[in-house]
Design a protein around this motif. Structure first.
Motif, short mmCIF file in Angstrom:
data_model
loop_
_atom_site.label_atom_id
_atom_site.label_comp_id
_atom_site.label_asym_id
_atom_site.label_seq_id
_atom_site.Cartn_x
_atom_site.Cartn_y
_atom_site.Cartn_z
N LEU A 140 150.29 92.18 91.23
CA LEU A 140 151.03 91.53 90.07
C LEU A 140 152.17 90.69 90.38
O LEU A 140 152.23 89.55 89.42
CB LEU A 140 151.52 92.78 89.17
CG LEU A 140 152.19 92.44 87.78
CD1 LEU A 140 151.12 91.66 86.85
CD2 LEU A 140 152.77 93.76 86.95
N PHE A 141 153.02 90.90 91.02
CA PHE A 141 154.09 89.79 91.50
C PHE A 141 153.54 88.30 91.90
O PHE A 141 153.92 87.53 91.31
CB PHE A 141 155.01 90.34 92.42
CG PHE A 141 156.30 89.59 93.04
CD1 PHE A 141 157.01 89.10 92.24
CD2 PHE A 141 156.03 89.12 94.40
CE1 PHE A 141 158.05 88.00 92.67
CE2 PHE A 141 156.98 88.38 94.75
CZ PHE A 141 158.00 87.89 93.86
N THR A 142 152.63 88.66 92.78
CA THR A 142 151.81 87.17 93.23
C THR A 142 151.39 86.53 92.10
O THR A 142 151.21 85.41 92.13
CB THR A 142 150.79 87.59 94.50
OG1 THR A 142 151.42 88.45 95.32
CG2 THR A 142 150.33 86.73 94.78
N LYS A 143 150.53 87.33 91.15
CA LYS A 143 149.95 86.69 89.92
C LYS A 143 150.97 85.99 89.02
O LYS A 143 150.66 84.77 88.66
CB LYS A 143 149.18 87.72 89.24
CG LYS A 143 148.37 86.99 88.27
CD LYS A 143 147.60 88.33 87.32
CE LYS A 143 146.79 87.69 86.29
NZ LYS A 143 146.27 88.78 85.52
N GLU A 144 152.06 86.58 89.05
CA GLU A 144 153.25 86.06 87.88
C GLU A 144 154.06 85.10 88.68
O GLU A 144 154.80 84.41 87.88
CB GLU A 144 153.95 87.47 87.51
CG GLU A 144 153.07 88.08 86.36
CD GLU A 144 153.92 89.12 85.72
OE1 GLU A 144 155.09 88.84 85.76
OE2 GLU A 144 153.33 89.94 85.11
N ALA A 145 154.15 84.92 90.00
CA ALA A 145 155.18 84.05 90.56
C ALA A 145 154.82 82.63 90.45
O ALA A 145 153.68 82.31 90.23
CB ALA A 145 154.81 84.61 92.16
N VAL A 193 165.05 86.59 90.32
CA VAL A 193 164.01 87.43 90.24
C VAL A 193 163.09 87.46 91.38
O VAL A 193 162.62 88.49 92.00
CB VAL A 193 163.22 87.52 88.84
CG1 VAL A 193 162.06 88.33 88.93
CG2 VAL A 193 164.43 87.98 87.74
N GLN A 194 162.56 86.38 91.74
CA GLN A 194 161.58 85.84 92.73
C GLN A 194 162.11 86.43 94.00
O GLN A 194 161.45 87.18 94.93
CB GLN A 194 161.28 84.36 92.85
CG GLN A 194 160.78 84.01 91.62
CD GLN A 194 159.24 84.56 91.24
OE1 GLN A 194 159.11 85.19 90.29
NE2 GLN A 194 158.19 84.08 92.11
N TRP A 228 155.44 96.71 86.60
CA TRP A 228 156.68 96.27 86.76
C TRP A 228 157.20 95.44 85.35
O TRP A 228 156.25 95.10 84.83
CB TRP A 228 156.57 95.12 87.75
CG TRP A 228 157.49 94.36 87.98
CD1 TRP A 228 158.85 94.48 88.21
CD2 TRP A 228 157.56 92.74 88.33
NE1 TRP A 228 159.86 93.63 88.37
CE2 TRP A 228 159.03 92.45 88.50
CE3 TRP A 228 156.55 91.87 88.37
CZ2 TRP A 228 159.23 91.15 88.60
CZ3 TRP A 228 156.75 90.53 88.71
CH2 TRP A 228 158.20 90.20 88.99
N ASP A 229 158.36 95.87 85.11
CA ASP A 229 158.95 95.43 83.82
C ASP A 229 159.77 94.21 84.23
O ASP A 229 160.77 94.04 84.55
CB ASP A 229 159.82 96.49 83.13
CG ASP A 229 160.23 95.90 81.50
OD1 ASP A 229 160.14 94.57 81.51
OD2 ASP A 229 160.61 96.75 80.98
N ARG A 230 158.96 92.83 84.30
CA ARG A 230 159.76 91.74 84.69
C ARG A 230 160.96 91.24 83.77
O ARG A 230 161.89 90.74 84.15
CB ARG A 230 158.49 90.73 85.00
CG ARG A 230 159.38 89.31 85.41
CD ARG A 230 158.24 88.32 85.46
NE ARG A 230 158.66 86.95 86.31
CZ ARG A 230 159.28 86.13 85.64
NH1 ARG A 230 159.42 86.26 84.45
NH2 ARG A 230 159.83 84.85 86.37
N ALA A 231 160.55 91.55 82.49
CA ALA A 231 161.72 91.08 81.43
C ALA A 231 162.98 92.03 81.55
O ALA A 231 163.99 91.30 81.58
CB ALA A 231 161.04 91.36 80.17
#
Length: 228
Positions: free
Chosen positions: A223-228, A142-143, A126-129
């Motif tokens: 990964l999303f849960t970790k970065e949220a 984003v969230q 996942w490229d969050r940036a």
């Protein structure tokens, strides 16, 4: 989200037939049409709109096609169906706004749209940036977008497990397009492989790709849960 960031008001429809009914109510300056929709696909929607305009002698509403299929001759096919342009997905906010304004020359936007994002790695989970840039650095957006994407993709994967042939290809196409849009490149690459799977391929090949897609989805969710 992107249209709002670019300063456009919009309404959405769940399928092509509903989009045509919305169009007939009037008050719309432009139509963005996915090419792959239930009810009426993008080509059929464009024909219905042009026939309706012709019968009533009304003005021409611009129609822009949106698709993740970048195929030779696709732009010509869109124009032959009555569309005015073609946009490949995923599209960044700046490009989307620019293309829309090309067909609405009377409009001016007060604020500039965010800059175009750098291309994401084809191997990225996942490229969050990249998604942040697409959504104008709006972390809350984003969230929300990612939460909706993960939920919708979970349902799409469940639907894909019970079908084969063209139906499986359509489900894979839906997953691929959405994944590219949010920067989930690993998921998108696997979905593209599933979409391209020939009808003659053994069932085990489809099952293996579906299993890989489910694994990539779980990895992305973690990964999303970790970065949220």
């Amino acid at each position: 989200q992107q249209l709002g960031l670019a300063g456009f008001a919009c309404v959405s429809a769940p399928d092509g037939r509903a989009a045509f009914e919305l169009f007939k109510q009037g008050g719309h300056a432009l139509i963005l049409a996915d090419l792959h929709m239930p009810g009426l696909d993008g080509y059929q929607l464009a024909k219905a709109v042009r026939d309706w305009e012709s019968e009533r002698g009304s003005g021409r509403t611009p129609i822009l096609a949106l698709t993740a299929n970048v195929l030779q001759g696709e732009a010509d096919r869109c124009r032959a169906a009555g569309m005015d342009g073609y946009i490949s997905k995923p599209v960044d906010t700046r490009t989307l706004a620019t293309r829309i304004l090309e067909h609405l020359p009377g409009l001016r936007r007060a604020e500039p749209v965010p800059p175009a994002p750098a291309p994401a790695s084809s191997r990225a989970v996942w490229d969050r940036a990249r998604l942040l840039e697409l959504l104008g650095e709006d972390a809350q957006a984003v969230q929300e977008v990612m939460a909706e994407f993960l939920e919708a993709t979970r349902a799409d994967l469940q639907a894909a497990r019970g079908v084969r042939g063209p139906d499986l290809s359509r489900e894979a196409h839906r997953i691929k397009g959405a994944a590219r849009s949010v920067g989930a490149e690993r998921l998108a690459d696997l979905a593209a492989q599933l979409e391209a799977l020939p009808p003659s391929a053994p069932a085990a090949a489809a099952e293996a790709l579906l299993a890989a897609l489910a694994g990539a989805h779980r990895e992305l969710e973690a990964l999303f849960t970790k970065e949220a």
